[in-house]
Design an enzyme around this catalytic site. Structure first.
Site, PDB file in Angstrom:
ATOM      1  N   ASP A 102      -2.366  -4.778  -0.145  1.00 40.23           N
ATOM      2  CA  ASP A 102      -2.016  -6.082   0.409  1.00 40.23           C
ATOM      3  C   ASP A 102      -2.897  -6.499   1.581  1.00 40.23           C
ATOM      4  OD1 ASP A 102      -0.878  -4.123   2.046  1.00 40.23           O
ATOM      5  OD2 ASP A 102       1.157  -4.901   1.882  1.00 40.23           O
ATOM      6  N   GLN A 114       0.809  -1.211   0.000  1.00 45.84           N
ATOM      7  CA  GLN A 114       0.000   0.000   0.000  1.00 45.84           C
ATOM      8  C   GLN A 114       0.849   1.270   0.000  1.00 45.84           C
ATOM      9  OE1 GLN A 114      -2.741  -1.653   3.365  1.00 45.84           O
ATOM     10  NE2 GLN A 114      -3.872  -0.018   2.368  1.00 45.84           N
ATOM     11  N   HIS A 115       0.187   2.376  -0.313  1.00 45.65           N
ATOM     12  CA  HIS A 115       0.685   3.742  -0.092  1.00 45.65           C
ATOM     13  C   HIS A 115       1.788   4.213  -1.042  1.00 45.65           C
ATOM     14  CE1 HIS A 115      -1.591   3.866   3.592  1.00 45.65           C
ATOM     15  NE2 HIS A 115      -0.830   2.993   4.211  1.00 45.65           N
TER      16      HIS A 115
END
Length: 478
Positions: free
Chosen positions: A240, A81-82
């Site tokens: 994820d 992520q991110h």
């Protein structure tokens, strides 16, 4: 590997350290082939990785799957992520991706929180209070420190978006991963033009948000090194943690503790989370519900590093002693201490190396359990076993530490690679019309032994909390 009739789907887990691919039989959930290839990640305050390397790793992992991958009817990508991926007009990375555990954007995160009116405003509108991990903070950092990179950027993507786009040729994301950006508002389930304007990001550069159950596209005929036929269905994919939730077939209220490079605690909820403390991120899930989640930056790798410094095997823990470790080797997200380093206190002449190692496990688990009550809502069963997943879940020291500090039963699913399995379940849902979580439940992915609860070690929890409360000036020092 088992022999199966198919149809087959491919689930991908593109994590911080590597990309894994599973070929799964839709009817039974049997993994009929698998592959894995590593990534390179920079060290230091910055954590960066070349997105092109993720794609190379994907092709390598798929090649290891052999003929089974060529038989796949659908594919889905779960990814870390991110991360901020910036692409030029040709779809090539402008620079290496800024990863979730890159903490350089902490000042930009604090500034954004203040500019919009504080933590409660962010939580109410976005479901989360952004920290250094969030993509909006990374974009603000990039605009401030590398304006030439911003000028060269024609598309902004998350890691899973990038790989999905390489498969389909289109710019798409999903609500689960978009909810970790800081520019997708959970209250409206749309990009927030106010925040985008504040950081100077044109919404035209962002991907289309694909809804649960929708097809993101089909495999384009542009890469002869991919095993898929042209027209193979590509699912939306997701982040994820949302993928792992799908992989477990989570029902609302079931708590999960994941032990990986980062540590996370989360549960599916019917209610949109809004935690103004910033401890709980109010993420969306990949199905249409919500995934309140708390994340630490320091988990298995931090404990392994301390074991290496002591010259010990990671399982060589010993009980006793009064040593306390806050293992914040990469700064920390929960608690919000982006500039922190690791702290060790309480050493005595009779302290053993094994006791110090156990203190590192205790410090890592303490941070996760401290957030668990905030993650669970009133509908949660507080007596239900914790589902323990991730790379550390099969480690005896991790299992026993979680049991001792939580006082709860712990269930360890036998299924491995739950992110890739969740992606596979999402791909299977495209073929069967089923809810992906129901697909995973049909596959019985959460099956595994249950470890009985033990008495909660209140003394250790209180000691760690006391050290944390008194160490503020040390931990906040850049």
């Amino acid at each position: 590997m088992s022999v199966a009739d198919g149809p087959f789907v491919v689930g991908v887990d593109s994590s911080t350290q590597s990309t894994k691919a599973l070929v799964v039989d839709v009817a039974t959930g049997a993994v009929v082939a698998s592959g894995q290839a590593p990534h390179t990640v920079t060290s230091g305050a910055g954590r960066e990785s070349d997105p092109a390397e993720w794609y190379t790793a994907l092709r390598s992992a798929l090649a290891q799957c052999g003929d089974a991958a060529r038989r796949a009817s659908a594919v889905s990508v779960g990814g870390q992520q991110h991360g901020l991926v910036t692409l030029d007009t040709q779809g090539r990375p402008v620079r290496p991706a800024l990863l979730w555990n890159d903490v350089r954007s902490a000042p930009q995160a604090r500034r954004l929180v203040e500019e919009l009116g504080g933590e409660k405003v962010w939580a109410d509108r976005f479901g989360s209070v952004p920290g250094a991990s969030f993509t909006v903070s990374k974009w603000a950092w990039l605009a401030e420190h590398e304006p030439e990179s911003v000028r060269a950027t024609a598309a902004v993507r998350l890691p899973h978006d990038y790989l999905t786009g390489r498969l389909t040729g289109a710019g798409t994301t999903d609500r689960g991963d978009a909810s970790g950006t800081g520019w997708w508002a959970s209250a409206t389930e749309a990009y927030d033009e106010d925040v985008l304007g504040r950081v100077g990001l044109d919404p035209a550069l962002l991907p289309r948000v694909v809804g649960p159950g929708e097809v993101a596209g089909t495999v384009r005929d542009a890469d002869n090194e991919l095993p898929f036929s042209k027209g193979t269905l590509v699912a939306a994919g997701t982040g994820d943690n949302a993928a792992a939730a799908l992989g477990l077939g989570l029902l609302p209220g079931t708590p999960v503790l994941s032990l990986g490079t980062s540590g996370t605690v989360y549960a599916v909820s019917r209610r949109r989370p809004t935690d103004a403390s910033g401890i709980v991120a109010g993420f969306a899930d990949a199905r249409g519900d919500w995934l309140p989640l708390a994340c630490t930056l320091n988990c298995t790798l931090a404990v392994d590093r301390i074991a290496a410094l002591l010259g010990l095997d990671r399982e060589a823990v010993e009980a006793g002693g009064a040593a306390t470790i806050l293992p914040y080797l990469d700064g920390e997200r929960t608690p919000d201490l982006p500039h922190a380093s690791g702290l060790l206190t309480g050493l005595r002449h009779d302290t053993t190396g094994g006791q110090v190692l156990q203190a590192a496990y205790d410090g890592a688990v303490h941070a996760l359990l401290g957030a668990l009550d905030r993650v669970l809502d009133d509908a949660s069963d507080r007596s239900a076993p914790l589902l323990l997943i991730g790379g550390g879940a099969r480690g005896t020291a991790w299992q026993q530490t979680v049991r001792r500090l939580s006082g709860r039963a712990v269930q360890v699913p036998e299924a491995r690679e739950l992110v890739a399995l969740g992606a596979a379940a999402q791909a299977a849902g495209l073929l069967t019309g089923e809810d992906p979580a129901a697909v995973a439940r049909r596959w019985n992915t959460a099956r595994g032994p249950v470890l009985d609860p033990v008495e909660r070690d209140e003394a250790t929890l209180e000691r760690i909390s006391g050290v944390l409360a008194g160490a503020g000036p040390l931990l906040e020092r850049p």
